[in-house]
Write a protein that holds these residues in place. Structure first.
Motif, short mmCIF file in Angstrom:
data_model
loop_
_atom_site.label_atom_id
_atom_site.label_comp_id
_atom_site.label_asym_id
_atom_site.label_seq_id
_atom_site.Cartn_x
_atom_site.Cartn_y
_atom_site.Cartn_z
N ALA A 354 -50.35 34.91 -18.93
CA ALA A 354 -50.90 35.10 -20.27
C ALA A 354 -49.75 35.42 -21.21
O ALA A 354 -48.79 36.08 -20.81
CB ALA A 354 -51.93 36.23 -20.31
N GLY A 355 -49.84 34.95 -22.46
CA GLY A 355 -48.83 35.31 -23.44
C GLY A 355 -47.42 35.04 -22.96
O GLY A 355 -47.04 33.91 -22.66
N ASP A 356 -46.64 36.12 -22.87
CA ASP A 356 -45.24 36.00 -22.40
C ASP A 356 -45.08 36.53 -20.98
O ASP A 356 -44.00 36.94 -20.58
CB ASP A 356 -44.30 36.75 -23.35
CG ASP A 356 -44.62 38.24 -23.44
OD1 ASP A 356 -45.77 38.62 -23.14
OD2 ASP A 356 -43.73 39.03 -23.78
N GLU A 357 -46.19 36.50 -20.20
CA GLU A 357 -46.17 36.97 -18.82
C GLU A 357 -46.19 35.78 -17.86
O GLU A 357 -47.03 34.89 -17.97
CB GLU A 357 -47.37 37.87 -18.54
CG GLU A 357 -47.36 39.16 -19.35
CD GLU A 357 -48.61 39.99 -19.11
OE1 GLU A 357 -48.61 41.19 -19.44
OE2 GLU A 357 -49.61 39.44 -18.59
N PHE A 358 -45.26 35.80 -16.93
CA PHE A 358 -45.16 34.74 -15.92
C PHE A 358 -45.16 35.38 -14.53
O PHE A 358 -44.81 36.56 -14.37
CB PHE A 358 -43.87 33.93 -16.11
CG PHE A 358 -43.78 33.19 -17.40
CD1 PHE A 358 -44.15 31.86 -17.48
CD2 PHE A 358 -43.35 33.83 -18.56
CE1 PHE A 358 -44.07 31.16 -18.68
CE2 PHE A 358 -43.26 33.15 -19.76
CZ PHE A 358 -43.62 31.81 -19.83
N THR A 359 -45.54 34.59 -13.55
CA THR A 359 -45.50 35.07 -12.16
C THR A 359 -44.81 34.03 -11.29
O THR A 359 -44.86 32.83 -11.56
CB THR A 359 -46.91 35.32 -11.60
OG1 THR A 359 -47.70 34.14 -11.79
CG2 THR A 359 -47.56 36.50 -12.27
N VAL A 360 -44.17 34.53 -10.24
CA VAL A 360 -43.56 33.67 -9.22
C VAL A 360 -44.06 34.15 -7.87
O VAL A 360 -43.98 35.33 -7.55
CB VAL A 360 -42.02 33.73 -9.27
CG1 VAL A 360 -41.43 32.94 -8.10
CG2 VAL A 360 -41.51 33.19 -10.59
N LEU A 361 -44.58 33.21 -7.10
CA LEU A 361 -45.09 33.51 -5.76
C LEU A 361 -44.14 32.91 -4.74
O LEU A 361 -43.95 31.70 -4.71
CB LEU A 361 -46.49 32.92 -5.60
CG LEU A 361 -47.40 33.50 -4.51
CD1 LEU A 361 -47.62 34.99 -4.73
CD2 LEU A 361 -48.73 32.77 -4.52
N LEU A 362 -43.50 33.75 -3.93
CA LEU A 362 -42.55 33.29 -2.92
C LEU A 362 -43.23 33.36 -1.56
O LEU A 362 -43.54 34.43 -1.05
CB LEU A 362 -41.29 34.15 -2.93
CG LEU A 362 -40.54 34.22 -4.26
CD1 LEU A 362 -39.32 35.12 -4.14
CD2 LEU A 362 -40.12 32.83 -4.71
N CYS A 363 -43.45 32.18 -0.98
CA CYS A 363 -44.16 32.10 0.30
C CYS A 363 -43.19 31.78 1.42
O CYS A 363 -42.11 31.22 1.19
CB CYS A 363 -45.25 31.03 0.24
SG CYS A 363 -46.36 31.22 -1.17
N GLU A 364 -43.57 32.08 2.65
CA GLU A 364 -42.77 31.80 3.84
C GLU A 364 -41.37 32.41 3.74
O GLU A 364 -40.38 31.83 4.16
CB GLU A 364 -42.67 30.28 4.07
CG GLU A 364 -44.00 29.60 4.28
CD GLU A 364 -43.86 28.12 4.55
OE1 GLU A 364 -42.73 27.67 4.74
OE2 GLU A 364 -44.89 27.41 4.55
N VAL A 365 -41.29 33.58 3.13
CA VAL A 365 -40.00 34.25 2.94
C VAL A 365 -40.11 35.64 3.55
O VAL A 365 -40.76 36.52 3.00
CB VAL A 365 -39.62 34.36 1.44
CG1 VAL A 365 -38.32 35.11 1.30
CG2 VAL A 365 -39.51 32.98 0.84
#
Length: 698
Positions: A354-365
């Motif tokens: 939302a807005g200026d919010e981002f997410t990163v999902l790191l899998c198999e790490v």
């Protein structure tokens, strides 16, 4: 000329005025308007003026015959809707056939039966009116079907042909040759992946009298793929079963549905998954991680003071910043090299929450350090200036990190924990990352502190080099040194490499530090060689990152030039794992380094790939036997056998060998018996500062 539904216009064409008079008299009625023509040419002229509903056309006339006149009338725009009755005294079958061939609606033979003549004409007028109405209705239906992209087909179960509407041919993009097509021709038009669906439904209709309602793709003649909705019904007439169906082109509808679905799951500005899709992906990632007993890392990214950009430059500039931010984050996650092996981006998800919010999902790490590497790369990427139109804008970001299963096994809780960690990071000055776990926070805070201190260590002259002698046991003298890095930390004191080298490599600082070590070691080796005593070989370690750096050859050449050291006195030590990553590029680099006149050694030989092929093909000068094989050489027969094999291999290949980590007299004796002559280890000397080495070699 407009006419009411109950009035008609009649054109009588005959060269005999008596016949015209009798016809006019027989047809005299207030709902009929009658015009006359005495020749074919005159008939054509009057026809264009009055647009009659029926033409009573004599066959045998001087000049243009009735047949020729009928043919030309049918060619005109209005001729298609008019009833044309051929009046002939001839009663030959071929004349009647000719009449129909040129377009006649009907024919009458002379002499005319006058009492029935009026009724016959009115019957033809009404029949033609009905045909016209039917034609108009069919035209309207065809146009409606064309607008609705709707086709019609019908099949008698006993017939090999399927009857199709004109619109259906148009939808398929094929030329209409006949009203019916073969089943196999229809099947060829259907997309190969959907033929099974169509065939199964068709067989069910054929054998079980079961109508169907399905969708499938069709490939038009021009290659375009469209989507049909095929709805059918089965009817029985006079003991014969027929299946009738409508084909509706729903391609546009499906595209609209896909577009609606896209906007429901993707952010229209950045093209990233939105919160809804991200949560679905997160749920799926946790389910997979639970089955595989893996970890998942969540990065919650918030831009610092983003509101100021919108307020200062306008929302259109703010949108451009968000778009570029999305691109930079995706690039940071995609990067794959020796620091982030396994993070190729294929299983990693980036979303705009939302807005200026981002997410990163790191899998198999499963290595938490990988999450740290990605987080730092995101921060570094976003710290670069944003060039937008005439504006140069600088922004920073703050990142909170939550881990599954350490911090929670629930999507909402992990998202909340990452958000909490992000705000904790903002409280610590922004432009940094924080873990939700306090223990990890302490660990990585210390790591970040070391990294920050390391960045200024070179400028503050805090890095020093210790030198560990290498001995020739036969001559009982020093033949060279290995340069080993130390850090005189202003608070923590003297730090050994195991306390900071990993951080230097993960941050990329190992490249400038390695270049500094190489230059200082070469200068020191040159100084010792100028004292009048014998020259000493100088061994310098190269990290994997430093070895793969594109300017390595230039760095080595520069170190040799500024120091004045004879290249034959410099030996670069490279690990097996570093040189084996890309054989072709490695070979070219090693040949280039050898071209400078230096020596090359394989460090820690036996702990990596130990491939005989690269020993044969690479220009290697020295093998260093790893300390792990030396430690128990006296008590462990396997270690002794491995050490002896390596020494014999080096001797057979004409390579020098150096035993590392030698600490006891018994180890020296055992290695000497195996033929080893060069040693390095605490038994002979620990790594020494320059001052003590000076005393040792004077």
């Amino acid at each position: 000329m407009s006419k009411s539904d109950m009035s008609y216009t009649v054109l009588i064409v005959d060269d005999d005025p008596g016949i015209r008079l009798l016809m006019k008299y027989a047809l005299q009625d207030e709902d009929l308007t009658i015009f006359e023509a005495d020749s074919g040419d005159k008939a054509l002229q009057v026809f264009q003026e009055v647009s009659p509903d029926i033409v009573l056309l004599d066959v045998s006339m001087p000049g243009m015959t009735g047949f020729e006149c009928c043919k030309q009338l049918r060619r005109s725009a209005m001729g298609a809707q008019c009833a044309i009755v051929m009046v002939t005294a001839l009663d030959k079958p071929q004349d009647i056939e000719t009449a129909f061939e040129v377009g006649a609606t009907d024919f009458m033979t002379k002499p005319l039966k006058w009492p029935l003549f009026n009724h016959r004409v009115r019957y033809i007028l009404k029949a033609n009116k009905t045909l016209l109405a039917l034609s108009r209705n069919q035209s309207k239906l065809s146009k409606a079907q064309s607008i609705a992209r709707l086709g019609y087909w019908e099949w008698d179960f006993k017939s090999p042909f399927i009857e199709c509407s004109t619109e259906l041919f148009s939808m398929l993009g094929i030329k209409k040759i006949d009203e019916a097509v073969m089943y196999r021709s229809v099947l060829r038009c259907i997309h190969p992946e959907d033929r099974r669906i169509f065939s199964a439904a068709f067989r069910q209709a054929l054998h079980e009298n079961q109508s169907y309602d399905i969708e499938y793709r069709v490939i038009r003649a021009d290659g375009e793929v469209i989507i049909f909705h095929d709805r059918t019904d089965i009817i029985e007439e006079y003991g014969h079963k027929r299946i009738i169906g409508t084909l509706h082109d729903i391609t546009s509808q499906k595209n609209t549905e896909r577009e609606i679905s896209y906007y429901a799951y993707y952010d229209t500005l950045t093209k990233l998954p939105n919160r809804r899709l991200f949560l679905d992906q997160f749920e799926g990632a946790l389910s997979t991680a639970k089955r595989r007993n893996e970890k998942v890392s969540l990065l919650f990214i918030d831009l610092d003071h983003f509101k100021n950009i919108n307020d200062s430059y306008g929302h259109h500039v703010g949108d451009q910043v968000l778009t570029q931010t999305a691109s930079r984050i995706k690039s940071s996650v995609r990067i794959s090299d020796v620091l982030t092996i396994g993070l190729d981006g294929s299983e990693n998800k980036v979303a705009r929450l939302a807005g200026d919010e981002f997410t990163v999902l790191l899998c198999e790490v499963n290595d938490v350090d990988n999450a740290v590497t990605i987080a730092q790369r995101v921060l570094d990427s976003l710290s670069q200036p944003f060039i937008l139109d005439s504006h140069t804008i600088y922004i920073t970001a703050t990142i909170g990190i939550a881990l599954y299963p350490d911090d929670s096994d629930n999507v909402q809780e992990l998202l909340q924990n990452a958000d909490v960690a992000m705000y904790h990071a903002k409280e610590n000055g922004r432009n940094n990352y924080q873990f939700f776990s306090e223990e990890l926070n302490v660990y990585h805070k210390n790591r970040l502190s070391i990294e920050n201190d390391l960045r200024s260590a070179i400028l503050n002259d805090e890095l020093v080099i210790y030198y560990q002698p290498q001995f020739n046991a036969e001559l009982n003298e020093i033949i060279g040194f290995e340069a080993l890095l130390r850090w005189e930390h202003p608070i923590k004191g003297l730090l050994s490499p195991d306390q900071f080298i990993n951080i230097a490599e993960a941050s990329g600082l190992i490249v400038p530090i390695g270049a500094w070590v190489l230059e200082q070691a070469c200068k020191q080796a040159y100084e010792w060689s100028q004292r009048g005593t014998k020259p000493y070989r100088m061994a310098v370690n190269l990290s994997a990152l430093q070895f793969n750096h594109k300017n390595l050859s230039e760095q080595v050449l520069h170190a040799l030039e500024v120091s004045g050291l004879n290249p034959s006195l410099l030996e670069l030590e490279i690990t097996e794992s570093a040189i084996i990553q890309n054989i072709n590029e490695t070979l070219a680099l090693l040949v280039s380094l050898k071209g400078l006149g230096i020596n090359l050694a394989i460090d820690d030989f036996g702990t990596g790939y130990s491939s005989l092929s690269y020993l044969k093909n690479f220009p290697i000068d020295t093998l260093k036997v790893d300390k792990s094989f030396i430690d128990e050489i006296v008590t462990n027969k396997k270690d002794a056998a491995i050490a002896q094999t390596i020494l014999q291999l080096a001797d057979n290949l004409g390579l020098l060998s150096v035993a590392e980590g030698v600490e006891t007299k018994e180890q020296v004796a055992g290695l000497t018996e195996m033929g080893c002559t060069q040693f390095q280890g605490f038994y002979f000397s620990k790594p020494l500062p320059v001052e003590l080495v000076d005393m040792l070699i004077d």
